[in-house]
Write an enzyme that holds these catalytic residues in place. Structure first.
Site, mmCIF file in Angstrom:
data_model
loop_
_atom_site.group_PDB
_atom_site.id
_atom_site.type_symbol
_atom_site.label_atom_id
_atom_site.label_comp_id
_atom_site.label_asym_id
_atom_site.label_seq_id
_atom_site.Cartn_x
_atom_site.Cartn_y
_atom_site.Cartn_z
ATOM 1 N N GLN A 138 -82.964 1.313 -35.294
ATOM 2 C CA GLN A 138 -82.780 2.727 -35.640
ATOM 3 C C GLN A 138 -83.505 3.618 -34.632
ATOM 4 O O GLN A 138 -84.690 3.436 -34.374
ATOM 5 C CB GLN A 138 -83.304 2.984 -37.066
ATOM 6 C CG GLN A 138 -83.074 4.389 -37.561
ATOM 7 C CD GLN A 138 -81.585 4.729 -37.708
ATOM 8 O OE1 GLN A 138 -80.790 3.944 -38.219
ATOM 9 N NE2 GLN A 138 -81.193 5.912 -37.233
ATOM 10 N N ASP A 152 -73.966 -1.522 -32.285
ATOM 11 C CA ASP A 152 -73.925 -0.091 -31.964
ATOM 12 C C ASP A 152 -73.125 0.156 -30.676
ATOM 13 O O ASP A 152 -72.686 1.272 -30.410
ATOM 14 C CB ASP A 152 -75.360 0.437 -31.733
ATOM 15 C CG ASP A 152 -75.923 1.136 -32.958
ATOM 16 O OD1 ASP A 152 -75.117 1.595 -33.796
ATOM 17 O OD2 ASP A 152 -77.160 1.234 -33.062
ATOM 18 N N LYS A 205 -77.331 2.404 -44.586
ATOM 19 C CA LYS A 205 -76.631 1.322 -43.884
ATOM 20 C C LYS A 205 -76.770 0.005 -44.658
ATOM 21 O O LYS A 205 -75.819 -0.765 -44.776
ATOM 22 C CB LYS A 205 -77.188 1.166 -42.461
ATOM 23 C CG LYS A 205 -76.740 2.296 -41.540
ATOM 24 C CD LYS A 205 -77.524 2.366 -40.244
ATOM 25 C CE LYS A 205 -77.163 3.636 -39.469
ATOM 26 N NZ LYS A 205 -78.010 3.882 -38.296
#
Ligand code: NDP
Length: 298
Positions: free
Chosen positions: A96, A119, A52
């Site tokens: 994460q 997200d 990422k």
């Protein structure tokens, strides 16, 4: 033979659009920033986070990375999120998953400022998505919508079956397919581990999204001739007869499905690259909104 849906190529187009927006933002004095937070050190999470960060660099987004010891108190993670929420140079925050067991995942998701929740997992953003007023669509289902659009898959009036009801893939996917909006308007069935006669349901679908996390579990017999098959699964399995060698396979038995499906995503190279690209998309959207700059994201 089925048409292969090339996620690498569609993702490259998304990244090119994102890079253009980054340029516009930078010209206006806004440098988009994405913070990644890693608390649980496991090899897969480390790989995901570094991918990422590399993706950010490629399109001109500043990557900010924070690592927290896996045995640190949960409070340390919450305070890190609070700090990132306050920072003007951070427009998107991604913690994460999974987090260690002593950390409450729901608290983590609620702690991230909704406008930085790239997200799309904060309850406010989940609610907005369900209400048809999405701020950030979760990256994987959003990426799938982009694939459907790129390959002219008609979802309006189609019967869609989503296999899996997780908060990150199955549920948001089903919701998006249901919306009165492009790549929506489908009649949606959501299946899960308690579903009976799964094959009967998938066989009647025009669009099947497989997100159960079971290697090669949907085969050609479970798919209607000409259906569009989107394989979300990423499963590492041992290669038969090759000792410790492993390979990545999806939730769909590609070999048997590819002669039946009209269009199908491969694994790897289908949904995976789209998930990564949509994170960049959401970050640029967040930066535009927070910086007061109009960015034109398709
Ligand atoms: P989860 O494990 O959170 O969810 C799996 C879902 O599948 C659950 O809803 C479960 O049902 C359902 N399921 C399990 N067994 C069956 C069965 N026999 N029949 C029907 N449904 C079943 O997984 P995720 O949603 O997080 O991920 C799914 C897959 O997608 C994984 O392989 C993951 O690695 C991959 N993935 C890929 C991404 C990408 O970018 N390509 C991104 C995210 C995930 P129940 O709710 O009843 O337990």
């Amino acid at each position: 033979m089925s048409e292969t849906i090339d996620g690498e190529s569609v993702a490259a187009d998304v990244r090119a659009d994102v890079a253009e927006c980054v340029e516009t933002l930078r010209e206006e004095g806004v440098v988009p920033g994405l913070a990644t937070v890693l608390m649980k050190a496991d090899p897969a999470s480390e790989t995901y986070v570094s991918m990422k960060q590399r993706d950010c660099e490629e399109v001109g987004i500043e990557g900010i990375h924070v690592e927290i010891d896996a045995d640190a108190p949960a409070e340390e993670l919450y305070e890190t999120i609070d700090d990132l929420n306050e920072r003007d140079d951070v427009h998107g925050i991604l913690v994460q998953m999974p987090v260690p067991d002593h950390v409450n995942k729901r608290k983590v998701l609620r702690r991230i400022a909704p406008e930085k929740d790239v997200d799309g997992f904060h309850p406010e953003n989940v609610g907005r998505l369900v209400a048809g007023d999405a701020r950030f669509k979760p990256c994987t289902p959003h990426g799938i919508q982009k694939l459907l659009a790129a390959y002219d898959v008609e979802t309006a009036g189609a019967d869609a079956v989503v296999v899996g009801r997780s908060d990150i893939v199955g549920k948001p996917m089903a919701n998006l397919l249901l919306q009165k909006a492009p790549q929506g308007n489908a009649t949606v069935t959501v299946c899960h581990s308690r579903t009976e006669n799964l094959a009967e349901k998938t066989r009647n679908a025009d669009v099947v999204v497989a997100a159960a996390g079971i290697p090669e579990f949907i085969d050609g017999d479970m798919i209607a001739e000409g259906a569009t098959v989107i394989d979300v699964g990423i499963n590492r399995v041992e290669v038969e007869g090759e000792g410790d060698e492993t390979e990545l396979v999806g939730d769909v038995d590609y070999e048997s499905a590819k002669g039946v499906a009209g269009k199908i995503t491969p694994v790897p190279g289908g949904v995976g690259p789209m998930t990564r690209a949509m994170l960049l998309y959401n970050t640029v959207k967040a930066a535009g909104e927070q910086g007061g700059v109009d960015v034109e994201l398709p």
